[in-house]
Design a protein around this motif. Structure first.
Motif, PDB file in Angstrom:
ATOM      1  N   LEU A  69       0.980  -1.383   0.123  1.00 11.55           N
ATOM      2  CA  LEU A  69      -0.033  -0.173  -0.002  1.00 11.55           C
ATOM      3  C   LEU A  69       0.853   1.206   0.175  1.00 11.55           C
ATOM      4  O   LEU A  69       1.621   1.509   0.976  1.00 11.55           O
ATOM      5  CB  LEU A  69      -0.919  -0.118   1.247  1.00 11.55           C
ATOM      6  CG  LEU A  69      -1.977   0.999   1.387  1.00 11.55           C
ATOM      7  CD1 LEU A  69      -2.946   0.545   2.633  1.00 11.55           C
ATOM      8  CD2 LEU A  69      -1.487   2.486   1.698  1.00 11.55           C
ATOM      9  N   ASP A  70       0.810   2.155  -0.983  1.00 10.63           N
ATOM     10  CA  ASP A  70       1.718   3.350  -1.278  1.00 10.63           C
ATOM     11  C   ASP A  70       1.065   4.236  -1.899  1.00 10.63           C
ATOM     12  O   ASP A  70       0.273   4.098  -2.812  1.00 10.63           O
ATOM     13  CB  ASP A  70       2.947   2.684  -1.979  1.00 10.63           C
ATOM     14  CG  ASP A  70       4.230   3.707  -1.713  1.00 10.63           C
ATOM     15  OD1 ASP A  70       5.365   3.385  -1.056  1.00 10.63           O
ATOM     16  OD2 ASP A  70       3.897   4.794  -2.075  1.00 10.63           O
ATOM     17  N   ALA A  71       1.300   5.595  -1.480  1.00  6.50           N
ATOM     18  CA  ALA A  71       0.754   6.683  -1.999  1.00  6.50           C
ATOM     19  C   ALA A  71       1.317   7.039  -3.337  1.00  6.50           C
ATOM     20  O   ALA A  71       0.956   7.968  -4.028  1.00  6.50           O
ATOM     21  CB  ALA A  71       0.532   7.821  -0.904  1.00  6.50           C
ATOM     22  N   SER A  94       7.814  13.930  14.740  1.00 12.18           N
ATOM     23  CA  SER A  94       6.603  13.298  14.156  1.00 12.18           C
ATOM     24  C   SER A  94       6.894  11.901  14.377  1.00 12.18           C
ATOM     25  O   SER A  94       5.841  10.876  14.487  1.00 12.18           O
ATOM     26  CB  SER A  94       6.582  13.368  12.771  1.00 12.18           C
ATOM     27  OG  SER A  94       7.537  13.036  11.857  1.00 12.18           O
ATOM     28  N   LYS A  95       8.014  11.158  14.041  1.00  9.07           N
ATOM     29  CA  LYS A  95       8.342   9.840  14.371  1.00  9.07           C
ATOM     30  C   LYS A  95       8.096   9.243  15.616  1.00  9.07           C
ATOM     31  O   LYS A  95       7.460   8.348  16.093  1.00  9.07           O
ATOM     32  CB  LYS A  95       9.664   9.231  13.737  1.00  9.07           C
ATOM     33  CG  LYS A  95       9.800   9.343  12.274  1.00  9.07           C
ATOM     34  CD  LYS A  95       8.856   8.362  11.358  1.00  9.07           C
ATOM     35  CE  LYS A  95       9.130   6.817  11.575  1.00  9.07           C
ATOM     36  NZ  LYS A  95       8.585   5.996  10.791  1.00  9.07           N
ATOM     37  N   ALA A  96       8.695  10.048  16.503  1.00  6.24           N
ATOM     38  CA  ALA A  96       8.422   9.815  17.965  1.00  6.24           C
ATOM     39  C   ALA A  96       7.017   9.984  18.321  1.00  6.24           C
ATOM     40  O   ALA A  96       6.459   9.016  19.113  1.00  6.24           O
ATOM     41  CB  ALA A  96       9.124  10.876  19.093  1.00  6.24           C
ATOM     42  N   PRO A 109      11.668  18.263  13.254  1.00  7.98           N
ATOM     43  CA  PRO A 109      10.109  17.937  12.709  1.00  7.98           C
ATOM     44  C   PRO A 109       9.892  16.566  12.514  1.00  7.98           C
ATOM     45  O   PRO A 109       8.974  15.827  12.873  1.00  7.98           O
ATOM     46  CB  PRO A 109       9.510  18.922  11.827  1.00  7.98           C
ATOM     47  CG  PRO A 109      10.877  20.326  12.006  1.00  7.98           C
ATOM     48  CD  PRO A 109      12.094  19.625  12.534  1.00  7.98           C
ATOM     49  N   TYR A 110      11.027  16.028  11.772  1.00  8.51           N
ATOM     50  CA  TYR A 110      10.967  14.690  11.090  1.00  8.51           C
ATOM     51  C   TYR A 110      10.931  13.817  12.358  1.00  8.51           C
ATOM     52  O   TYR A 110       9.941  12.780  12.806  1.00  8.51           O
ATOM     53  CB  TYR A 110      12.036  14.229  10.331  1.00  8.51           C
ATOM     54  CG  TYR A 110      12.133  12.716  10.123  1.00  8.51           C
ATOM     55  CD1 TYR A 110      11.362  11.933   9.647  1.00  8.51           C
ATOM     56  CD2 TYR A 110      13.317  12.161  10.612  1.00  8.51           C
ATOM     57  CE1 TYR A 110      11.449  10.636   9.563  1.00  8.51           C
ATOM     58  CE2 TYR A 110      13.406  10.748  10.297  1.00  8.51           C
ATOM     59  CZ  TYR A 110      12.406   9.957   9.995  1.00  8.51           C
ATOM     60  OH  TYR A 110      12.901   8.621   9.920  1.00  8.51           O
ATOM     61  N   SER A 111      11.904  13.697  13.473  1.00 10.10           N
ATOM     62  CA  SER A 111      11.940  12.915  14.304  1.00 10.10           C
ATOM     63  C   SER A 111      10.948  13.135  15.581  1.00 10.10           C
ATOM     64  O   SER A 111      10.450  12.136  15.965  1.00 10.10           O
ATOM     65  CB  SER A 111      13.349  13.100  14.995  1.00 10.10           C
ATOM     66  OG  SER A 111      13.624  14.467  15.539  1.00 10.10           O
TER      67      SER A 111
HETATM   68  P1  NAD Z   1      11.054   6.514   1.857  1.00 11.31           P
HETATM   69  O1  NAD Z   1      11.142   7.861   1.851  1.00 11.31           O
HETATM   70  O2  NAD Z   1      12.342   5.920   0.764  1.00 11.31           O
HETATM   71  O3  NAD Z   1       9.611   5.893   1.548  1.00 11.31           O
HETATM   72  C1  NAD Z   1       8.685   6.133   1.958  1.00 11.31           C
HETATM   73  C2  NAD Z   1       7.432   5.691   1.126  1.00 11.31           C
HETATM   74  O4  NAD Z   1       6.423   5.812   1.783  1.00 11.31           O
HETATM   75  C3  NAD Z   1       7.361   6.032  -0.333  1.00 11.31           C
HETATM   76  O5  NAD Z   1       7.260   4.915  -1.110  1.00 11.31           O
HETATM   77  C4  NAD Z   1       6.055   6.694  -0.352  1.00 11.31           C
HETATM   78  O6  NAD Z   1       5.387   7.062  -1.621  1.00 11.31           O
HETATM   79  C5  NAD Z   1       5.254   6.186   0.707  1.00 11.31           C
HETATM   80  N1  NAD Z   1       4.426   7.253   1.581  1.00 11.31           N
HETATM   81  C6  NAD Z   1       4.760   8.743   1.880  1.00 11.31           C
HETATM   82  N2  NAD Z   1       3.643   9.130   2.501  1.00 11.31           N
HETATM   83  C7  NAD Z   1       2.478   8.180   2.280  1.00 11.31           C
HETATM   84  C8  NAD Z   1       1.141   8.214   2.572  1.00 11.31           C
HETATM   85  N3  NAD Z   1       0.669   9.380   3.091  1.00 11.31           N
HETATM   86  N4  NAD Z   1       0.314   7.188   2.239  1.00 11.31           N
HETATM   87  C9  NAD Z   1       1.123   5.890   1.753  1.00 11.31           C
HETATM   88  N5  NAD Z   1       2.368   6.028   1.260  1.00 11.31           N
HETATM   89  C10 NAD Z   1       3.030   6.956   1.672  1.00 11.31           C
HETATM   90  O7  NAD Z   1      11.561   6.165   3.247  1.00 11.31           O
HETATM   91  P2  NAD Z   1      12.403   4.876   3.497  1.00 11.31           P
HETATM   92  O8  NAD Z   1      13.822   5.622   3.801  1.00 11.31           O
HETATM   93  O9  NAD Z   1      12.348   3.889   2.930  1.00 11.31           O
HETATM   94  O10 NAD Z   1      12.034   4.730   5.335  1.00 11.31           O
HETATM   95  C11 NAD Z   1      11.027   3.776   5.296  1.00 11.31           C
HETATM   96  C12 NAD Z   1      10.516   4.039   6.843  1.00 11.31           C
HETATM   97  O11 NAD Z   1      11.699   3.462   7.526  1.00 11.31           O
HETATM   98  C13 NAD Z   1      10.076   5.297   7.515  1.00 11.31           C
HETATM   99  O12 NAD Z   1       9.028   4.898   8.343  1.00 11.31           O
HETATM  100  C14 NAD Z   1      11.442   6.003   8.001  1.00 11.31           C
HETATM  101  O13 NAD Z   1      10.901   6.520   9.247  1.00 11.31           O
HETATM  102  C15 NAD Z   1      12.127   4.634   8.549  1.00 11.31           C
HETATM  103  N6  NAD Z   1      13.567   4.827   8.746  1.00 11.31           N
HETATM  104  C16 NAD Z   1      14.343   5.115   7.576  1.00 11.31           C
HETATM  105  C17 NAD Z   1      15.875   4.957   7.752  1.00 11.31           C
HETATM  106  C18 NAD Z   1      16.480   5.101   6.594  1.00 11.31           C
HETATM  107  O14 NAD Z   1      17.594   5.466   6.763  1.00 11.31           O
HETATM  108  N7  NAD Z   1      16.233   5.768   5.381  1.00 11.31           N
HETATM  109  C19 NAD Z   1      16.103   4.500   9.202  1.00 11.31           C
HETATM  110  C20 NAD Z   1      15.238   4.225   9.975  1.00 11.31           C
HETATM  111  C21 NAD Z   1      13.904   4.146   9.921  1.00 11.31           C
END
Ligand code: NAD
Ligand code: DAU
Length: 351
Positions: free
Chosen positions: A33-35, A160-162, A156-158
């Motif tokens: 599921l992806d937007a 929102s994740k927190a 703001p990113y961290s």
């Molecule tokens: P990314 O930005 O590459 O991918 C995010 C995906 O989510 C994209 O495919 C996007 O289309 C989709 N998306 C965004 N908003 C959406 C919505 N409203 N509805 C449905 N889909 C939506 O991210 P990533 O780097 O692959 O990270 C994935 C997850 O892992 C995130 O939750 C991130 O916080 C976490 N994370 C990332 C890292 C890193 O180093 N990249 C490390 C730790 C945790």
């Protein structure tokens, strides 16, 4: 047969996880599921898009009625929730879209799971993928983030994740939802959107463009190969304890400037350029606002309880990664030109 809903499966980490799960579990139905925001790219999934156990749904996690209908349509047993806005620099420019997707979107997913499962949680799991950035910043030294470290987000990113992590725990403590959370350090590898340090700099070296180093390049990140993260998620999803948090990291800290110099060296060599060719591209620029000095993860719990270990040495992982971006210049060019955003229409027709 199990129906597993993976959100954000067209992104960087999500696409590695979807590939792994689709191939490893032919008796699971994997629903991606992806937007397809700017960060989602269906070309990342070409390898498995024809597998019979793979389904794609273009949907926004903030659209509650649609999410609810997808839980109903697929009779979802497990959720692995990765969809998020993920880039710190974007969160500084536009914090609201991070609150919308990461906080409200996660809350929607939790509520949809709660309503669909109606308190019958046997065989059900809601797994939330989070980040080490929720723990804030460490000073230089030996201290590491453990699962007990207090949350102290700065961007703001961290933040929102927190917040999303807190909602996930609240749904466990209040409604008994069977949740799991992991907090991982910086990932690197193929299919990462070239706004993040490693793919951006490889691409800039290839095009002889400046390499913008924030501040003095002294910030430290703890790098993990993306496939090792995907393996950890698979393991925690299947064997982790309900209600628990697991830290994921490779005990692999690098100062940005040292990592960048390594990238220049490896990329120049693989491009057949003499050593030192791209050194002049290093450009020190204004620091990122609120730039966390150091992240470093202690993943002892994951090793001791579930036997997970990173599989790749960093030098080998970087070599593989640089080689992948240089061998896949069409992927990079389509992402930087915007061409990749037509892939959905080519595959599935107009919405
Ligand atoms: P990314 O930005 O590459 O991918 C995010 C995906 O989510 C994209 O495919 C996007 O289309 C989709 N998306 C965004 N908003 C959406 C919505 N409203 N509805 C449905 N889909 C939506 O991210 P990533 O780097 O692959 O990270 C994935 C997850 O892992 C995130 O939750 C991130 O916080 C976490 N994370 C990332 C890292 C890193 O180093 N990249 C490390 C730790 C945790
Ligand atoms: O720690 C996990 C987090 O790692 C994830 O939760 C995030 O989703 C992911 O984006 C990543 O965050 P960072 O901010 O650490 O990653 P980024 O690649 O943006 O930056 C890595 C480091 O490099 C950081 O200290 C900032 C610096 N940097 C980054 C860019 C893009 C530069 O010096 N110049 C740059 O142009």
């Amino acid at each position: 047969m199990k129906n597993i809903l993976i959100t954000g499966g067209a992104g960087f980490i999500g696409s590695h996880l979807v590939r792994l799960m689709v191939k490893k579990y032919p008796d699971y139905q994997i629903i991606n599921l992806d937007a397809l925001t700017y960060a989602g790219n269906l070309a990342n999934l070409k390898e498995i898009e024809q597998y019979p156990n793979y389904k794609f749904e273009k949907a926004d996690i903030c659209d509650f009625p649609t999410i609810q209908s997808l839980f109903e349509k697929y009779q979802v047993d497990g959720v692995i929730h990765l969809a998020a806005e993920s880039h710190v620099d974007r969160s500084i420019k536009d914090p609201f879209s991070f609150a919308r997707t990461n906080v409200m979107g996660t809350l929607n997913m939790l509520q949809a799971a709660k309503l669909a499962w109606k308190g019958n949680y046997i065989g059900k799991v809601f797994y939330h993928v989070s980040t080490d950035e929720v723990y804030g910043a460490l000073q230089s030294g030996m201290e590491l983030f453990t699962e007990q470290t207090k949350y102290d987000p700065h961007s703001p990113y961290s933040a929102s994740k927190a917040s999303s992590d807190h909602f996930v725990r609240a749904y466990h403590d209040t409604y008994g939802l069977p949740v799991k959370i992991s907090n991982c350090s910086n990932n690197y590898g193929s299919y990462q959107f070239p706004e993040k340090l490693i793919p951006l700099f490889i691409n800039n070296i290839r095009h002889n463009k400046p390499l913008p180093v924030y501040g003095k390049g002294e910030n430290v990140r703890d790098w993990l190969y993306v496939d090792d993260h995907a393996r950890a998620i698979d393991l925690i999803f299947h064997q982790g304890k309900i209600g628990d948090t697991y830290n994921i990291g490779g005990f692999n800290e690098w100062k940005n400037i040292d990592l960048i110099k390594l990238l220049i060296k490896v990329t120049d060599r693989l491009l057949g350029r003499p050593e030192g060719t791209s050194d002049h591209l290093l450009t020190f620029v204004a620091d990122r606002a609120g730039h966390d000095l150091r992240y470093a993860i202690d993943s002892t719990k994951l090793k001791n309880e579930l036997g997970w270990m990173p599989s790749l040495q960093f030098q080998e992982g970087i070599e593989k990664t640089v080689k992948w971006y240089l061998d896949n210049q069409t992927w990079l060019d389509e992402v930087t030109s915007g061409e990749y955003q037509c892939y959905y229409e080519k595959m599935y027709g107009k919405m």
